[in-house]
Design a protein around this motif. Structure first.
Motif, short mmCIF file in Angstrom:
data_model
loop_
_atom_site.label_atom_id
_atom_site.label_comp_id
_atom_site.label_asym_id
_atom_site.label_seq_id
_atom_site.Cartn_x
_atom_site.Cartn_y
_atom_site.Cartn_z
N TYR A 14 0.83 -1.21 0.00
CA TYR A 14 0.00 0.00 0.00
C TYR A 14 0.86 1.26 0.00
O TYR A 14 0.36 2.36 0.15
N CYS A 29 -7.88 -3.93 -4.48
CA CYS A 29 -7.56 -3.49 -3.12
C CYS A 29 -7.41 -1.97 -3.03
O CYS A 29 -6.46 -1.45 -2.45
N CYS A 43 -12.02 -7.20 -3.15
CA CYS A 43 -10.73 -7.57 -2.55
C CYS A 43 -10.91 -7.54 -1.02
O CYS A 43 -11.99 -7.92 -0.53
N CYS A 44 -9.89 -7.10 -0.30
CA CYS A 44 -9.92 -7.26 1.15
C CYS A 44 -11.18 -6.67 1.79
O CYS A 44 -11.64 -5.59 1.41
ZN LIG Z 1 -6.80 -6.84 -0.98
#
Ligand SMILES: [Zn+2]
Ligand SMILES: C[S+](C)CC[C@H](N)C(=O)O
Ligand SMILES: N[C@@H](CCS)C(=O)O
Length: 344
Positions: A156, A254, A321-322
């Motif tokens: 990230y 994400c 995603c997450c």
């Molecule tokens: Zn993710």
């Protein structure tokens, strides 16, 4: 033997053509680690979700199946944070590490087979259940970034420092990519790519290595509507993906849902390849605690209602995603099916 250019360029088009029930779109699965945790797995480990390849392969298969039941027709393997280097750091041998990478693909393929068996089972219990409808399903082998292996949330930030070059990254990824290519996966999912450097490394690997006989997608983690997380323009990253003939889809994962529409527009300027989007919930990952925090003032845990707009903007593959779950994927699946039944 390398892929023929014509085969690569038609791979995604042919797959999407076969996705008639989704009107030429495809549905990728949702947060994989998230779902493992919901089933009780403790991912507080440098291997994160890849830990379950060692400790609970049955759970990995189960989560794949949950996403197939929810309507996914692309499932992503549990290899995101599975690296030979990471397994060796845990005391496993190189051969054991390689076997676990292959196992990640086998588990997804086994889940697909179980799902297909249920679709064709001659039992009214199964045939009357609308979770079971036969459709084309791809297994995408996840390759997380170098930053994922660092296990400190670097995917990230994308700030690898000057010592990490394209060659460092190619050397880091080469063997894992080759193993996954030969594992029976249908394509490789290079996901949560945090910078241009890593995209360049992946593109060079795909172009230079012998025997890469399956295609790939490149999916970036982004910090706003036009930049990947380290600040590189998404358009520059998409140009790199566009230049690689083995890349059949380009997109974003994400990343907070509020940035997705702008990102699709930027990517569209750089490529005519299929565009894939699978956002997270919009929350922020705290690497030290492995916890997610709400981003201040932003509530976007249900992005299903935006999918129609993203489709109009030019994307054709959608998922989560997450912090997204089978419910998110079920919602996307229903939204796309409903939309394609509407008269144009
Ligand atoms: Zn993710
Ligand atoms: C996509 S992030 C939530 C994956 C986990 C991270 N690489 C870590 O190990 O903390
Ligand atoms: N396929 C991975 C991506 C993490 S960003 C997962 O869903 O856990």
């Amino acid at each position: 033997m390398g892929l023929e250019g014509s085969y690569t360029s038609s791979f995604m088009r042919d797959f999407l053509d076969k996705c008639a029930s989704y009107g030429g779109c495809a549905v990728v699965d949702g947060g994989f680690a998230t779902e493992l945790e919901r089933h009780g797995a403790d991912l507080n480990d440098p291997l994160w979700s890849a830990k379950c390849l060692i400790s609970s392969p049955h759970l990995v298969r189960r989560v794949h199946l949950d996403y197939l039941d929810a309507g996914a027709n692309i499932i992503i393997t549990a290899s995101y944070q599975a690296t030979i280097q990471g397994f060796e750091a845990k005391g496993l041998s190189r051969e054991e590490g390689k076997a676990l990478l292959r196992r990640s693909v086998e588990l997804a393929r086994e889940a697909r087979q179980v799902y297909y068996d249920r679709c064709t089972k001659d039992s009214s219990d199964f045939l009357s259940d609308d979770r079971y409808w036969k459709r084309p399903i791809l297994v995408a082998a996840s390759v997380g970034s170098y930053g994922a292996y660092l296990a400190d949330g670097s995917e990230y930030r994308g700030d690898y420092g000057d010592a990490v070059t394209v060659e460092t990254l190619k050397d880091f990824h080469r063997e894992r990519v080759k193993i996954l290519v030969d594992s029976g996966a249908d394509l490789i999912a290079f996901e949560t790519i945090p910078n241009k450097l890593e995209a360049q490394a992946y593109a060079e690997l795909l172009d230079e290595e012998e025997g890469i006989h399956i295609p790939a997608w490149f999916s970036f983690s982004c910090k706003d509507e036009s930049h990947v997380v380290n600040g590189d323009p998404i358009q520059d990253c998409a140009v790199i993906a566009d230049s690689c003939s083995k890349v059949v889809a380009v997109g974003v994962n994400c990343t907070a849902p509020r940035f997705i529409h702008g990102l699709i527009s930027s990517i569209k300027k750089a490529t005519s390849k299929a565009i894939i989007v699978y956002p997270n919930s919009g929350e922020t990952y705290i690497a030290e605690t492995h916890q997610w925090e709400k981003s201040s003032g932003v509530v976007e845990d249900d992005f299903v209602s935006y999918v129609g707009k993203w489709r109009e903007a030019g994307a054709s593959v959608f998922g989560g995603c997450c912090r997204t779950t089978p419910n998110t994927i079920r919602g996307i699946s229903q939204a796309i099916r409903a939309k394609q039944l509407q008269p144009q």
